[in-house]
Design a protein around this motif. Structure first.
Motif, PDB file in Angstrom:
ATOM      1  N   ALA A  67     -20.648 -43.023   7.872  1.00  0.00           N
ATOM      2  CA  ALA A  67     -20.415 -43.889   8.799  1.00  0.00           C
ATOM      3  C   ALA A  67     -19.687 -44.878   8.138  1.00  0.00           C
ATOM      4  O   ALA A  67     -18.696 -45.384   8.881  1.00  0.00           O
ATOM      5  CB  ALA A  67     -21.495 -44.684   9.625  1.00  0.00           C
ATOM      6  N   ALA A  68     -19.694 -45.388   6.804  1.00  0.00           N
ATOM      7  CA  ALA A  68     -19.038 -46.312   6.125  1.00  0.00           C
ATOM      8  C   ALA A  68     -17.819 -45.749   5.504  1.00  0.00           C
ATOM      9  O   ALA A  68     -17.047 -46.761   5.027  1.00  0.00           O
ATOM     10  CB  ALA A  68     -20.138 -46.817   4.961  1.00  0.00           C
ATOM     11  N   ARG A  69     -17.698 -44.569   5.126  1.00  0.00           N
ATOM     12  CA  ARG A  69     -16.312 -44.318   4.259  1.00  0.00           C
ATOM     13  C   ARG A  69     -15.135 -44.219   5.181  1.00  0.00           C
ATOM     14  O   ARG A  69     -15.385 -43.778   6.345  1.00  0.00           O
ATOM     15  CB  ARG A  69     -16.736 -43.079   3.472  1.00  0.00           C
ATOM     16  N   PRO A  70     -14.150 -44.352   4.883  1.00  0.00           N
ATOM     17  CA  PRO A  70     -12.775 -44.024   5.453  1.00  0.00           C
ATOM     18  C   PRO A  70     -12.805 -42.307   5.524  1.00  0.00           C
ATOM     19  O   PRO A  70     -13.452 -41.854   4.838  1.00  0.00           O
ATOM     20  CB  PRO A  70     -11.796 -44.391   4.609  1.00  0.00           C
ATOM     21  N   ASP A  71     -12.275 -41.995   6.591  1.00  0.00           N
ATOM     22  CA  ASP A  71     -12.072 -40.577   7.188  1.00  0.00           C
ATOM     23  C   ASP A  71     -10.696 -40.134   6.266  1.00  0.00           C
ATOM     24  O   ASP A  71      -9.614 -40.189   6.721  1.00  0.00           O
ATOM     25  CB  ASP A  71     -11.801 -40.675   8.745  1.00  0.00           C
ATOM     26  N   ALA A  72     -10.879 -39.378   5.203  1.00  0.00           N
ATOM     27  CA  ALA A  72      -9.882 -39.066   4.436  1.00  0.00           C
ATOM     28  C   ALA A  72      -9.377 -37.925   5.051  1.00  0.00           C
ATOM     29  O   ALA A  72      -8.232 -37.434   4.953  1.00  0.00           O
ATOM     30  CB  ALA A  72     -10.328 -38.558   2.968  1.00  0.00           C
ATOM     31  N   GLY A  73     -10.033 -37.233   5.844  1.00  0.00           N
ATOM     32  CA  GLY A  73      -9.439 -36.088   6.649  1.00  0.00           C
ATOM     33  C   GLY A  73      -8.356 -36.447   7.566  1.00  0.00           C
ATOM     34  O   GLY A  73      -7.260 -35.970   7.739  1.00  0.00           O
ATOM     35  N   GLU A  74      -8.567 -37.564   8.259  1.00  0.00           N
ATOM     36  CA  GLU A  74      -7.595 -38.167   9.116  1.00  0.00           C
ATOM     37  C   GLU A  74      -6.500 -38.716   8.426  1.00  0.00           C
ATOM     38  O   GLU A  74      -5.309 -38.579   8.933  1.00  0.00           O
ATOM     39  CB  GLU A  74      -8.557 -39.294  10.168  1.00  0.00           C
ATOM     40  N   ILE A  83     -10.340 -49.109   1.434  1.00  0.00           N
ATOM     41  CA  ILE A  83     -11.245 -49.482   0.695  1.00  0.00           C
ATOM     42  C   ILE A  83     -11.252 -50.836   0.068  1.00  0.00           C
ATOM     43  O   ILE A  83     -12.206 -51.260  -0.491  1.00  0.00           O
ATOM     44  CB  ILE A  83     -11.530 -48.172  -0.408  1.00  0.00           C
ATOM     45  N   THR A  84     -10.043 -51.294   0.131  1.00  0.00           N
ATOM     46  CA  THR A  84     -10.066 -52.717  -0.623  1.00  0.00           C
ATOM     47  C   THR A  84      -9.592 -53.833   0.330  1.00  0.00           C
ATOM     48  O   THR A  84      -9.916 -55.049  -0.093  1.00  0.00           O
ATOM     49  CB  THR A  84      -8.565 -52.611  -1.906  1.00  0.00           C
ATOM     50  N   ARG A 112     -13.892 -52.012   3.097  1.00  0.00           N
ATOM     51  CA  ARG A 112     -13.970 -52.651   1.671  1.00  0.00           C
ATOM     52  C   ARG A 112     -15.565 -53.158   1.407  1.00  0.00           C
ATOM     53  O   ARG A 112     -15.770 -53.154  -0.026  1.00  0.00           O
ATOM     54  CB  ARG A 112     -12.924 -53.917   1.587  1.00  0.00           C
ATOM     55  N   ARG A 113     -16.161 -53.691   2.345  1.00  0.00           N
ATOM     56  CA  ARG A 113     -17.602 -53.765   2.081  1.00  0.00           C
ATOM     57  C   ARG A 113     -18.441 -52.747   1.736  1.00  0.00           C
ATOM     58  O   ARG A 113     -19.306 -52.841   0.907  1.00  0.00           O
ATOM     59  CB  ARG A 113     -18.179 -54.449   3.429  1.00  0.00           C
ATOM     60  N   SER A 114     -18.168 -51.614   2.283  1.00  0.00           N
ATOM     61  CA  SER A 114     -18.926 -50.504   2.045  1.00  0.00           C
ATOM     62  C   SER A 114     -18.898 -49.645   0.715  1.00  0.00           C
ATOM     63  O   SER A 114     -19.537 -49.053   0.187  1.00  0.00           O
ATOM     64  CB  SER A 114     -18.867 -49.258   3.041  1.00  0.00           C
ATOM     65  N   CYS A 169     -11.401 -49.619  -7.764  1.00  0.00           N
ATOM     66  CA  CYS A 169     -12.372 -50.496  -6.673  1.00  0.00           C
ATOM     67  C   CYS A 169     -13.436 -51.442  -7.709  1.00  0.00           C
ATOM     68  O   CYS A 169     -13.298 -52.550  -7.409  1.00  0.00           O
ATOM     69  CB  CYS A 169     -12.875 -49.663  -5.749  1.00  0.00           C
ATOM     70  N   GLN A 170     -13.998 -50.571  -8.351  1.00  0.00           N
ATOM     71  CA  GLN A 170     -15.035 -51.252  -9.428  1.00  0.00           C
ATOM     72  C   GLN A 170     -14.378 -52.515 -10.139  1.00  0.00           C
ATOM     73  O   GLN A 170     -14.819 -53.455 -10.338  1.00  0.00           O
ATOM     74  CB  GLN A 170     -15.791 -50.243 -10.031  1.00  0.00           C
ATOM     75  N   ASP A 171     -13.278 -52.182 -10.791  1.00  0.00           N
ATOM     76  CA  ASP A 171     -12.498 -53.089 -11.768  1.00  0.00           C
ATOM     77  C   ASP A 171     -11.981 -54.269 -10.872  1.00  0.00           C
ATOM     78  O   ASP A 171     -12.379 -55.350 -10.951  1.00  0.00           O
ATOM     79  CB  ASP A 171     -11.242 -52.261 -11.960  1.00  0.00           C
ATOM     80  N   GLY A 172     -11.519 -53.958  -9.818  1.00  0.00           N
ATOM     81  CA  GLY A 172     -11.161 -55.150  -8.634  1.00  0.00           C
ATOM     82  C   GLY A 172     -12.427 -56.063  -8.311  1.00  0.00           C
ATOM     83  O   GLY A 172     -12.238 -57.164  -8.387  1.00  0.00           O
ATOM     84  N   LEU A 173     -13.667 -55.177  -8.161  1.00  0.00           N
ATOM     85  CA  LEU A 173     -14.709 -56.101  -7.681  1.00  0.00           C
ATOM     86  C   LEU A 173     -15.006 -56.909  -8.904  1.00  0.00           C
ATOM     87  O   LEU A 173     -15.529 -58.301  -8.708  1.00  0.00           O
ATOM     88  CB  LEU A 173     -15.953 -55.309  -7.285  1.00  0.00           C
TER      89      LEU A 173
END
Length: 186
Positions: free
Chosen positions: A59-66, A88-89, A94-96, A158-162
């Motif tokens: 439920a939390a991840r973006p729908d890459a298929g779409e 994701i940013t 972004r929170r997930s 993402c990890q670098d940015g966080l």
């Protein structure tokens, strides 16, 4: 018969709880108390702890298929990659991202518990991105490698940015990763 609206509402609450509290010490009783429900209801709607975690990650991840579904040109691929990066940013996911990064990290130290979720987290992103690259004419094996560059590259950024909060530098690096996925090999 499960109440689908109640289940959807509870799943949103579970995702929010995991985003705020992490997954490493996931215990259903404290979660249920925090969400104003019971452990029994969590089990009723999601099966077991593993089912709950799996459904929350889905439920939390973006729908890459779409996002990558209608890609027919390299320019559209780059645009889809940017859409994914924004999702994701800056978007809803972004929170997930913190939750996903935690699951991936835990898979290396507690593979018996987390490896299946980590693999699934990677695969559900790789598949649609690789399919878009195949549609652009890349051989299947090459497309999976290029999709890995996108998935793993953006995840690392993402990890670098966080960690650094250096959005400009990290965004520029994301542009390079996305462009590299469709660049010719020299």
């Amino acid at each position: 018969m499960p109440d689908l609206d109640k289940r959807a509402e509870l799943l949103r609450a579970v995702v929010g709880y995991l985003e705020d509290n992490g997954v490493s010490d996931l215990s259903l009783a404290p979660m249920a108390e925090a969400l104003g429900t019971s452990k029994r209801m969590l089990l009723y709607y999601f099966g077991d702890r593993g089912g709950l975690l799996s459904q929350a990650l889905d439920a939390a991840r973006p729908d890459a298929g779409e996002i990558f579904a209608d890609v027919t040109t390299e320019e559209e691929f780059v645009a889809a990659g940017r859409t994914l990066w924004r999702a994701i940013t800056r978007g809803e996911q972004r929170r997930s991202v913190k939750m996903m990064l935690q699951v991936l990290s835990l898979a290396s130290t507690d593979p018996d518990t987390y490896q299946q979720y980590a693999r699934m987290t990677v695969e559900v992103m790789l598949g649609p991105i690789a399919a878009a690259l195949v549609a652009l004419g890349h051989p299947r094996a090459d497309a999976r490698v290029r999709a890995t560059l996108v998935v793993s590259g953006l995840r690392g950024l993402c990890q670098d940015g966080l960690v650094t909060a250096q959005r400009t530098r990290v965004d520029a690096a994301a542009e390079l990763v996305i462009a590299a996925a469709v660049a010719p090999v020299r």
